[in-house]
Design an enzyme around this catalytic site. Structure first.
Site, short mmCIF file in Angstrom:
data_model
loop_
_atom_site.label_atom_id
_atom_site.label_comp_id
_atom_site.label_asym_id
_atom_site.label_seq_id
_atom_site.Cartn_x
_atom_site.Cartn_y
_atom_site.Cartn_z
CG MET A 30 0.71 -18.28 5.14
SD MET A 30 1.02 -19.13 3.59
CE MET A 30 -0.38 -18.62 2.63
CG HIS A 34 -7.51 -10.29 6.99
ND1 HIS A 34 -8.31 -11.10 7.75
CD2 HIS A 34 -6.91 -11.11 6.08
CE1 HIS A 34 -8.25 -12.34 7.32
NE2 HIS A 34 -7.39 -12.39 6.31
CG HIS A 37 -5.02 -13.06 9.94
ND1 HIS A 37 -4.87 -12.27 8.81
CD2 HIS A 37 -4.78 -14.33 9.55
CE1 HIS A 37 -4.54 -13.04 7.80
NE2 HIS A 37 -4.48 -14.29 8.20
NE ARG A 187 -3.76 -16.69 -2.57
CZ ARG A 187 -3.48 -17.78 -1.85
NH1 ARG A 187 -4.32 -18.21 -0.94
NH2 ARG A 187 -2.35 -18.44 -2.05
O1 PAF Z 1 -4.12 -20.57 6.61
C1 PAF Z 1 -2.96 -20.12 6.42
O2 PAF Z 1 -2.71 -18.93 6.45
C2 PAF Z 1 -1.85 -21.11 6.14
O3 PAF Z 1 -2.30 -22.19 5.38
C3 PAF Z 1 -1.13 -21.60 7.41
C4 PAF Z 1 -2.08 -22.39 8.30
C5 PAF Z 1 -0.57 -20.41 8.18
C6 PAF Z 1 0.03 -22.52 7.04
O4 PAF Z 1 0.97 -21.86 6.26
#
Ligand code: PAF
Length: 291
Positions: A30, A34, A37, A187
């Site tokens: 989303m 960071h 990811h 977050r």
């Molecule tokens: O983990 C996340 O960031 C979200 O839940 C995802 C898997 C991208 C789905 O919106």
């Protein structure tokens, strides 16, 4: 690096890659990227030739009182981070690409989503599985990489892939942590300065629980008390849940722990932004409770 906003365009790109015999790995996100990811992107490189990241703040997985509006959005930094990480494609669909007007189709992994502690967020997992299905249909990846930080989500997505026969492999990436053990999360940037300092109690609680398990403690009640005690040391922390579950079914286990047990927590802290929406942090640990 290509930025694609249209589902059809991504499907055509996927077909072209597949015709060339190239494997695609998708990291669904989303945004507000960071190092957690980026570690999933690195992991994807071990599996695939073409690395794709989707960036879409999915409205259907946020409850009406949750932080959809204040969820961090850092588009330019995300694009730069993907470029630097060697990502080949960013899929950043517009809302109507994934949810055409009056969309009414849902993907719901019924029992797991209800059993899961995070199922207390009504409709959350249904929103996740619905959007993840749409991303899979759009990207047609060979591999989809998800973080273990959201172990419940990972379990539910794996079940969905099995149930719907998606022709791809779900790969799990380890949680990346700050120096004090706090799991990286988009977050975290919403935490107030004091909340960020106190948020270290979340991994500390899991650590304390694991420490007791290693010393032979198997009572859920006692371990719950251990976790609570750690978290209550932070006056800003507010406990949403601390649950001990079966990692396969996500249902709560009975008082005497045995085998593999997942301890999952969701703890809220005040935000640093004026939204008034608390910052909900999740974390978990897999406990080995075999005798
Ligand atoms: O983990 C996340 O960031 C979200 O839940 C995802 C898997 C991208 C789905 O919106």
């Amino acid at each position: 690096m290509r930025i694609v906003r249209i589902t059809k365009e991504l499907q055509e790109l996927s077909d072209q890659e597949r015709e060339l015999g190239r494997k695609i790995a998708l990291v669904p996100t989303m945004g507000a990227l960071h190092s957690g990811h980026l570690s999933l992107v690195e992991l994807g490189k071990q599996y695939a030739d073409s690395l794709w990241v989707s960036i879409f703040v999915n409205p259907t997985q946020f409850g009406p009182t949750e932080d959809f509006d204040s969820y961090p959005r850092t588009w330019e930094a995300d694009v730069a981070a993907c470029e630097a990480a060697g990502v080949d494609v960013i899929f950043a669909p517009t809302r109507d690409q994934l949810y055409p007007d009056s969309a009414q189709t849902w993907v719901d992994v019924a029992d797991l989503s209800q059993n899961a502690p995070g199922g207390s967020r009504v409709g959350h997992f249904r929103g996740v599985t619905t959007v993840v299905s749409k991303l899979f249909i759009a990207a047609k990846p060979h591999f989809a990489i998800f973080g273990e930080k959201d172990f419940q989500q990972l379990t539910i997505v794996k079940r969905m892939v099995l149930d719907l026969g998606f022709d791809l492999e779900v790969v799990a990436g380890a949680t990346v942590r700050e120096e004090d053990g706090l799991a990286l999360s988009s977050r975290n940037s919403r935490l107030s300065v004091d909340s960020r300092i106190q948020a270290g109690v979340v991994p500390a609680a899991l650590e304390a629980v694991e420490g007791k398990v290693l010393k032979g403690e198997r009572s859920k009640v006692n371990l719950l008390e251990t976790a609570r005690h750690e978290i209550e040391a932070a006056p800003l922390a507010s406990i949403e849940y601390i649950k001990f579950c079966d990692p396969g079914t996500l249902s709560e286990v009975s008082n005497k722990l045995s085998g593999q047990v997942l301890v999952s927590v969701a703890i809220s802290f005040p935000a640093g932004d004026p939204s008034g929406e608390p910052v909900r942090l999740i974390d978990n640990r897999l406990l080995n409770c075999t005798e």
